[in-house]
Motif scaffolding. Structure first.
Motif, mmCIF file in Angstrom:
data_model
loop_
_atom_site.group_PDB
_atom_site.id
_atom_site.type_symbol
_atom_site.label_atom_id
_atom_site.label_comp_id
_atom_site.label_asym_id
_atom_site.label_seq_id
_atom_site.Cartn_x
_atom_site.Cartn_y
_atom_site.Cartn_z
ATOM 1 N N LYS A 4 -39.555 -71.598 11.591
ATOM 2 C CA LYS A 4 -40.003 -70.571 12.538
ATOM 3 C C LYS A 4 -39.180 -69.301 12.394
ATOM 4 O O LYS A 4 -39.718 -68.192 12.372
ATOM 5 C CB LYS A 4 -39.909 -71.134 13.958
ATOM 6 C CG LYS A 4 -40.479 -70.241 15.028
ATOM 7 C CD LYS A 4 -40.409 -70.944 16.383
ATOM 8 C CE LYS A 4 -40.837 -70.015 17.493
ATOM 9 N NZ LYS A 4 -40.750 -70.654 18.796
ATOM 10 N N ILE A 5 -37.869 -69.448 12.270
ATOM 11 C CA ILE A 5 -36.976 -68.303 12.103
ATOM 12 C C ILE A 5 -37.269 -67.591 10.781
ATOM 13 O O ILE A 5 -37.357 -66.360 10.727
ATOM 14 C CB ILE A 5 -35.497 -68.738 12.184
ATOM 15 C CG1 ILE A 5 -35.157 -69.184 13.600
ATOM 16 C CG2 ILE A 5 -34.563 -67.628 11.722
ATOM 17 C CD1 ILE A 5 -33.834 -69.917 13.718
ATOM 18 N N GLN A 6 -37.450 -68.370 9.707
ATOM 19 C CA GLN A 6 -37.721 -67.772 8.407
ATOM 20 C C GLN A 6 -39.056 -67.029 8.401
ATOM 21 O O GLN A 6 -39.170 -65.947 7.825
ATOM 22 C CB GLN A 6 -37.704 -68.849 7.319
ATOM 23 C CG GLN A 6 -36.302 -69.358 7.031
ATOM 24 C CD GLN A 6 -36.271 -70.556 6.102
ATOM 25 O OE1 GLN A 6 -37.220 -71.323 6.015
ATOM 26 N NE2 GLN A 6 -35.152 -70.723 5.413
ATOM 27 N N ALA A 7 -40.066 -67.598 9.056
ATOM 28 C CA ALA A 7 -41.370 -66.937 9.137
ATOM 29 C C ALA A 7 -41.261 -65.621 9.892
ATOM 30 O O ALA A 7 -41.871 -64.617 9.506
ATOM 31 C CB ALA A 7 -42.393 -67.862 9.795
ATOM 32 N N LYS A 8 -40.483 -65.608 10.956
ATOM 33 C CA LYS A 8 -40.292 -64.383 11.730
ATOM 34 C C LYS A 8 -39.564 -63.333 10.895
ATOM 35 O O LYS A 8 -39.937 -62.159 10.902
ATOM 36 C CB LYS A 8 -39.524 -64.684 13.015
ATOM 37 C CG LYS A 8 -39.441 -63.514 13.963
ATOM 38 C CD LYS A 8 -38.851 -63.913 15.284
ATOM 39 C CE LYS A 8 -38.905 -62.756 16.265
ATOM 40 N NZ LYS A 8 -38.467 -63.140 17.596
ATOM 41 N N GLN A 9 -38.542 -63.770 10.166
ATOM 42 C CA GLN A 9 -37.808 -62.835 9.305
ATOM 43 C C GLN A 9 -38.714 -62.281 8.211
ATOM 44 O O GLN A 9 -38.669 -61.090 7.898
ATOM 45 C CB GLN A 9 -36.583 -63.521 8.687
ATOM 46 C CG GLN A 9 -35.466 -63.752 9.666
ATOM 47 C CD GLN A 9 -34.300 -64.507 9.069
ATOM 48 O OE1 GLN A 9 -34.442 -65.218 8.069
ATOM 49 N NE2 GLN A 9 -33.137 -64.379 9.684
ATOM 50 N N ASP A 10 -39.556 -63.135 7.629
ATOM 51 C CA ASP A 10 -40.484 -62.694 6.591
ATOM 52 C C ASP A 10 -41.459 -61.655 7.132
ATOM 53 O O ASP A 10 -41.727 -60.654 6.473
ATOM 54 C CB ASP A 10 -41.263 -63.885 6.011
ATOM 55 C CG ASP A 10 -40.389 -64.792 5.163
ATOM 56 O OD1 ASP A 10 -39.259 -64.380 4.795
ATOM 57 O OD2 ASP A 10 -40.835 -65.922 4.879
ATOM 58 N N SER A 11 -41.973 -61.893 8.336
ATOM 59 C CA SER A 11 -42.919 -60.934 8.908
ATOM 60 C C SER A 11 -42.232 -59.604 9.235
ATOM 61 O O SER A 11 -42.825 -58.537 9.065
ATOM 62 C CB SER A 11 -43.619 -61.510 10.143
ATOM 63 O OG SER A 11 -42.727 -61.598 11.231
ATOM 64 N N LEU A 12 -40.977 -59.646 9.678
ATOM 65 C CA LEU A 12 -40.234 -58.410 9.927
ATOM 66 C C LEU A 12 -39.967 -57.658 8.635
ATOM 67 O O LEU A 12 -40.058 -56.425 8.591
ATOM 68 C CB LEU A 12 -38.916 -58.712 10.653
ATOM 69 C CG LEU A 12 -39.027 -59.212 12.095
ATOM 70 C CD1 LEU A 12 -37.672 -59.643 12.618
ATOM 71 C CD2 LEU A 12 -39.635 -58.150 12.987
#
Length: 109
Positions: free
Chosen positions: A93-101
Motif C-alpha cells: 500500500k505504501i509503495q503504491a502510494k509512493q508510485d502514484s505520487l
C-alpha cells in the motif's frame, strides 16, 4: 489505574486485566490526563496483542472523535486505514502510494 495497567501489560503479561483497567480509566475518568493514552493503548492492545480488530477499530475511531487534538490522532487514523492488513500488504500500500505520487510529480514537470 494507568500505571497498574502498564504493569499488567509489560512485566506480568496480563493483557485482559490491563484492558479492563484502561477501559475503567477512560470511561470513569474521561477528564484524567491519562484518559486519552488509556483509550489509545486499549485500541492498540486489542489490535496487536488480542487480534480483536473490530474492537480496536471502534476504539481508534472513538479516540479520534473524543481527542481530535491529541498527538496520537494521526497514529490512530493510520491504524484505522491499515487495520487487518499484514505487514506485507501495508508495505504494498505504501509503495503504491509512493508510485502514484512519483507519477503525479513527473506528469507536472
Amino acid at each position: 489505574l494507568f500505571e497498574d495497567a502498564q504493569l499488567n501489560i509489560y512485566p506480568l503479561r496480563k493483557t485482559e486485566g490491563a484492558l479492563s483497567q484502561l477501559e475503567q480509566l477512560y470511561t470513569k475518568y474521561p477528564e484524567s490526563r491519562y484518559s486519552a493514552n488509556a483509550m489509545f493503548k486499549a485500541a492498540f492492545l486489542n489490535e496487536n496483542v488480542m487480534g480483536r480488530t473490530e474492537e480496536a477499530k471502534t476504539l481508534y475511531l472513538q479516540f479520534i472523535k473524543t481527542y481530535p487534538d491529541n498527538s496520537l490522532v494521526n497514529d490512530a487514523k493510520l491504524s484505522v486505514e491499515n487495520i487487518g492488513l499484514s505487514p506485507a500488504d501495508q508495505l504494498k500500500k505504501i509503495q503504491a502510494k509512493q508510485d502514484s505520487l512519483t507519477k503525479a510529480d513527473t506528469a507536472r514537470k
